[in-house]
Design a protein around this motif. Structure first.
Motif, PDB file in Angstrom:
ATOM      1  N   ARG A  21       0.843  -1.187   0.000  1.00 19.61           N
ATOM      2  CA  ARG A  21       0.000   0.000   0.000  1.00 19.61           C
ATOM      3  C   ARG A  21       0.879   1.237   0.000  1.00 19.61           C
ATOM      4  O   ARG A  21       2.016   1.205   0.482  1.00 19.61           O
ATOM      5  N   TRP A  26      -2.924   4.640  -5.753  1.00 22.03           N
ATOM      6  CA  TRP A  26      -1.974   4.145  -6.755  1.00 22.03           C
ATOM      7  C   TRP A  26      -2.089   4.929  -8.061  1.00 22.03           C
ATOM      8  O   TRP A  26      -1.099   5.118  -8.768  1.00 22.03           O
ATOM      9  N   GLN A  34      -0.386  -2.782  -8.242  1.00 21.12           N
ATOM     10  CA  GLN A  34      -0.786  -2.464  -6.876  1.00 21.12           C
ATOM     11  C   GLN A  34      -0.198  -3.511  -5.937  1.00 21.12           C
ATOM     12  O   GLN A  34      -0.871  -4.401  -5.451  1.00 21.12           O
TER      13      GLN A  34
END
Length: 460
Positions: A21, A26, A34
């Motif tokens: 994360r 993103w 991701q």
């Protein structure tokens, strides 16, 4: 719930970490996937352009850094499990609470990059000795009911602040190493150093650094009015605990009566035992009701007491103290400030004993302030833990850069480059033959330093 992801500031990222994360969507970054493994320094530089911190999947992270992350999160998870078990036994559990508390304004680039520790070492040592002497005089004056020498203490702390602004590592050495002739008030001296290092990191103004340093140094003067039975008790019953907590009011009364003391210093002292969730004392303040400098004073007080517990012959390893502090975020302390403090001192503060991935034991002698996990270290044993005749300096960041250059030129594969990492820090009691104070003096004060170990220098 067990911790599965670790929040990592981008300057502390390493190869092998799995970024799961970001601190932003993103879609606002050039990263197509991701979730990805960090393979080289260029990916770290790209992350530094867009993010301040990321979340790393602990389970997916590979290599030595994965082993280290899993150890740290295991320690934090054990702390959580212990809290749950305490709740089962009827003991109160510290649960993070949502409290209206504005983020603290942070300016990491307020001051010039640090000067080398060796350049500032002699001056820092003289100032440290003067602070020790000043605290001795404070204690003598309090016991004899004479006026405190606060003007002298304030002047010395101001000079200490300027020294830390020039080179935080030089002063951190003096806070990290416990001397054989340790004084009873050494906790306040160490905590004052951590406080100023912390304040420098987040960009406090010089005047605030002085206020914070003085307050942290003098916060415990009221303890001289407590009986030894109350002060030194390992466990206090409710009545003794109430008596112990009076030291804050005693300190405030003493300092308020001195016209040389800045009122802001008194406020910090008055509030430094308050806690984020309102469980502190003497007034039960919470969140934003606690002044920022008092919150910082509380954090450094906890950290030094964890690394140097009263009555213990040896301090804890920094990672264990950090795990305890991290477990108390948004309970006892504001999470943002906890994370900033950990970043300010690094996972391996100056003076920490560590084991390298190659098996050698070393002592951290100076931080790489942009790459906290790659400090300068002094190697003190070989891979078999046999003491070296002459400790040898090893710059982990420089070694990393040389090996990365070989990889980029195609002369080495990433697997064969032999990147060296810190496996973990060590409890000082584990290898008592390592004399950290001697390493400090050799690094800071000897004119000639030993060369790098030859096999750490890549073939050209």
């Amino acid at each position: 719930m067990a911790i599965q992801q670790a929040k990592v500031f981008v300057e502390d990222l390493q190869r092998g970490m799995f970024v799961s994360r970001l601190d932003r969507p993103w879609t606002r970054t050039p990263f197509a996937l991701q979730g990805f493994y960090i393979r080289d320094l260029e990916e770290i530089r790209q992350l530094q352009k867009y993010c301040r911190f990321v979340y790393v999947d602990v389970a997916k992270t590979v290599g030595d850094v994965g082993v280290k992350l899993r150890k740290l999160t295991r320690a934090a998870n054990e702390q959580i499990a212990a809290q749950k078990q305490a709740q089962v036994r009827g003991a109160p559990r510290r649960i993070p609470v949502a409290i209206n508390c504005k983020p603290v304004q942070v300016k990491h680039d307020s001051y010039a990059p640090p000067e080398p520790a060796r350049k500032e070492a002699a001056k820092a040592k003289q100032l440290h000795e003067r602070i020790i002497q000043g605290m001795h005089e404070v204690m003598v004056q309090v016991k004899s009911d004479r006026p405190l020498p606060t003007a002298q203490v304030s002047q010395t702390v101001t000079q200490m602040v300027d020294s830390v602004l020039r080179s935080p590592d030089a002063y951190s050495w003096l806070a990290r190493v416990r001397e054989k002739d340790e004084h009873t008030y050494s906790h306040s001296v160490r905590a004052s150093v951590w406080a100023v290092v912390f304040g420098r990191h987040i960009g406090l103004r010089r005047q605030e650094l002085v206020q914070l340093g003085i307050a942290t140094l003098l916060k415990d003067v009221g303890k001289l009015y407590l009986s030894d039975a109350v002060l030194k008790a390992e466990k206090r019953d409710p009545r003794d605990e109430l008596e112990y907590r009076k030291f804050v009011d005693y300190s405030v009364k003493l300092l308020s009566a001195d016209g040389n003391i800045d009122p802001q210093v008194v406020t910090i002292v008055h509030c430094h035992k308050e806690q984020h969730d309102g469980s502190g004392y003497p007034r039960g303040l919470r969140g934003g009701q606690i002044p920022v400098l008092a919150r910082m004073c509380g954090i450094v007080t906890f950290y030094d007491e964890a690394t140097n517990p009263r009555g213990a012959e040896f301090p804890l390893a920094p990672s264990r103290a950090v795990a305890q502090l991290y477990a108390l975020r948004d309970c006892a302390f504001q999470e943002q400030l906890v994370l900033e403090f950990i970043q300010s001192i690094g996972l391996y503060p100056t003076g920490t004993q560590v084991e390298l991935s190659t098996g050698e034991l070393a002592v951290v002698v100076e931080q790489s302030h942009k790459r906290r996990l790659k400090p300068k270290v002094m190697l003190v044993t070989d891979a078999n833990k046999k003491l070296l005749e002459k400790p040898q300096l090893f710059d982990m960041a420089a070694d990393d850069d040389r090996k990365q250059s070989l990889v980029e030129k195609g002369k080495k594969s990433l697997r064969d480059a032999g990147f060296i990492t810190i496996l973990h820090d060590l409890d000082p009691v584990r290898y008592p033959q390592v004399d950290v104070a001697k390493v400090r003096d050799q690094y800071l004060f000897e004119q000639r330093l030993p060369a790098f170990i030859a096999r750490f220098i890549p073939n050209r």
